[in-house]
Structure formats: structure tokens, C-alpha cells
Design a protein around this motif. Structure first.
Motif, PDB file in Angstrom:
ATOM      1  N   TYR A   1      11.474 -14.245  -7.917  1.00 14.45           N
ATOM      2  CA  TYR A   1      10.588 -15.206  -7.267  1.00 14.45           C
ATOM      3  C   TYR A   1      11.013 -15.355  -5.819  1.00 14.45           C
ATOM      4  O   TYR A   1      12.191 -15.561  -5.518  1.00 14.45           O
ATOM      5  CB  TYR A   1      10.640 -16.557  -7.987  1.00 14.45           C
ATOM      6  CG  TYR A   1      10.072 -16.490  -9.385  1.00 14.45           C
ATOM      7  CD1 TYR A   1       8.694 -16.515  -9.581  1.00 14.45           C
ATOM      8  CD2 TYR A   1      10.906 -16.375 -10.488  1.00 14.45           C
ATOM      9  CE1 TYR A   1       8.165 -16.437 -10.873  1.00 14.45           C
ATOM     10  CE2 TYR A   1      10.382 -16.296 -11.769  1.00 14.45           C
ATOM     11  CZ  TYR A   1       9.011 -16.327 -11.953  1.00 14.45           C
ATOM     12  OH  TYR A   1       8.479 -16.246 -13.219  1.00 14.45           O
ATOM     13  N   ILE A   2      10.018 -15.251  -4.931  1.00 12.54           N
ATOM     14  CA  ILE A   2      10.237 -15.301  -3.490  1.00 12.54           C
ATOM     15  C   ILE A   2       9.548 -16.538  -2.929  1.00 12.54           C
ATOM     16  O   ILE A   2       8.339 -16.721  -3.108  1.00 12.54           O
ATOM     17  CB  ILE A   2       9.657 -14.043  -2.789  1.00 12.54           C
ATOM     18  CG1 ILE A   2      10.189 -12.756  -3.411  1.00 12.54           C
ATOM     19  CG2 ILE A   2       9.900 -14.109  -1.281  1.00 12.54           C
ATOM     20  CD1 ILE A   2      11.666 -12.553  -3.284  1.00 12.54           C
ATOM     21  N   GLY A   3      10.302 -17.393  -2.248  1.00 11.78           N
ATOM     22  CA  GLY A   3       9.728 -18.523  -1.526  1.00 11.78           C
ATOM     23  C   GLY A   3       9.256 -18.048  -0.168  1.00 11.78           C
ATOM     24  O   GLY A   3       9.957 -17.295   0.518  1.00 11.78           O
ATOM     25  N   MET A   4       8.066 -18.477   0.213  1.00 12.11           N
ATOM     26  CA  MET A   4       7.481 -18.074   1.500  1.00 12.11           C
ATOM     27  C   MET A   4       7.113 -19.319   2.292  1.00 12.11           C
ATOM     28  O   MET A   4       6.577 -20.275   1.727  1.00 12.11           O
ATOM     29  CB  MET A   4       6.216 -17.243   1.273  1.00 12.11           C
ATOM     30  CG  MET A   4       6.434 -16.016   0.407  1.00 12.11           C
ATOM     31  SD  MET A   4       4.948 -14.997   0.261  1.00 12.11           S
ATOM     32  CE  MET A   4       3.845 -16.093  -0.605  1.00 12.11           C
ATOM     33  N   GLY A   5       7.385 -19.297   3.591  1.00  8.49           N
ATOM     34  CA  GLY A   5       7.024 -20.422   4.437  1.00  8.49           C
ATOM     35  C   GLY A   5       6.748 -19.985   5.859  1.00  8.49           C
ATOM     36  O   GLY A   5       7.305 -18.988   6.332  1.00  8.49           O
ATOM     37  N   SER A   6       5.890 -20.737   6.516  1.00 12.89           N
ATOM     38  CA  SER A   6       5.555 -20.478   7.917  1.00 12.89           C
ATOM     39  C   SER A   6       5.059 -21.768   8.552  1.00 12.89           C
ATOM     40  O   SER A   6       4.354 -22.547   7.920  1.00 12.89           O
ATOM     41  CB  SER A   6       4.458 -19.411   8.015  1.00 12.89           C
ATOM     42  OG  SER A   6       4.041 -19.248   9.359  1.00 12.89           O
TER      43      SER A   6
END
Length: 161
Positions: free
Chosen positions: A5-10
């Protein structure tokens, strides 16, 4: 294949578009299949004065080794204009390995499960869309328990990816 599982944010340069581009890049990683993506969520920055973040979680099935995947994720961040000027500064893209199968990883460059996963509603709630609440982290904690101690506060569910 391991489920990762990869957390992504921007929070810079059209955050929703940054996440969509990251999803496309994740789908093209070698030895990897994109297993799903949560809805997008918006939340305030952890530090005052920064733009709001758009976050999501992606599920990958991969045979890549943890540090190989980390290098690939950092390459995606760099391709999308990530500048590492300060640890908690605003960013075009942040990709974090949250969980890597049932592995407990404690390397200088990589800690899994992500060391602050239990404090971050903007990670836990998107993760819960993809993983069963009965999911047990490698350190023994249950996703369902983490959700009960981290309320859905300050989050706004936006769209599906």
C-alpha cells in the motif's frame, strides 16, 4: 507477489492531476500490477501556512524488493517536480510505502509500517477503502483499531481516482 500500500499526497501544482499522473506511473512499474486506488481526500497541512493536501492510497501487487520499490517511487516523485528542500515542506508529490505485505522493515531509508500511520486520518481512511478492516499490520496492530483511535476529522472525500 506481495500486496503493498502506497500513500500519495500533493499540495502543489494541481494536486489532483499530480495524483493521477502518479497513478499512471505506478501502473507502469516493472514486476508490478496496480491493484486499486482509493478515492481522493483533501485535508489541511500538518503545518500552518501551507496549501491543503490531496491524498489517496494505491494498492500494488509486486515482486520488487522494498528498496527497489522505494527507488522507483522516488524517481516518480522527481519526475513530477518534487524538491526535497525541507522535511515537512509543501510538495508536488509524496509517495510513501505504508505497508509491504506482512513485512516489518527497519532500514535507514525505509520504515514499514509507516512510522506515523496511526496518526494520519488522511492515510487510514483511504487505506480502509482498499484493505479489510481486519487487516493486521506487521507490527501486530489492526487497521480497525487504528481507525477507531483516529477520527475522520478535517477530511473531505473528493472523488474516486
Amino acid at each position: 507477489m506481495e500486496r503493498i500500500y502506497i500513500g500519495m499526497g500533493s499540495n502543489l501544482a494541481a494536486p489532483e492531476q499530480q495524483l493521477r499522473c502518479a497513478i499512471d506511473a505506478l501502473a507502469k512499474l516493472p514486476e508490478t500490477t496496480l491493484g486499486g486506488v482509493s478515492a481522493f481526500y483533501q485535508s489541511d497541512s500538518l503545518l500552518p501556512g501551507q496549501p491543503r493536501y490531496t491524498n489517496a492510497v494505491a494498492a500494488l501487487d509486486s515482486t520488487l524488493a522494498p528498496l527497489e520499490l522505494l527507488d522507483a517511487l522516488q524517481a516518480i516523485e522527481n519526475e513530477q517536480g518534487r524538491e526535497r528542500l525541507e522535511r515537512w515542506g509543501p510538495r508536488t508529490l509524496d509517495l510513501d510505502i505504508l505497508l509491504f505485505g506482512d513485512r516489518l522493515i527497519d532500514e535507514p531509508r525505509l520504515k514499514v509500517p509507516h512510522y506515523q500511520i496511526h496518526l494520519r486520518a488522511f492515510v487510514l481512511y483511504p487505506l480502509a477503502e482498499l484493505a479489510p478492516a481486519s487487516l493486521q499490520l506487521a507490527d501486530g496492530r489492526l487497521l480497525s483499531d487504528l481507525l477507531t483511535t483516529c477520527p475522520f476529522v478535517g477530511l473531505e472525500r473528493l472523488t474516486t481516482a
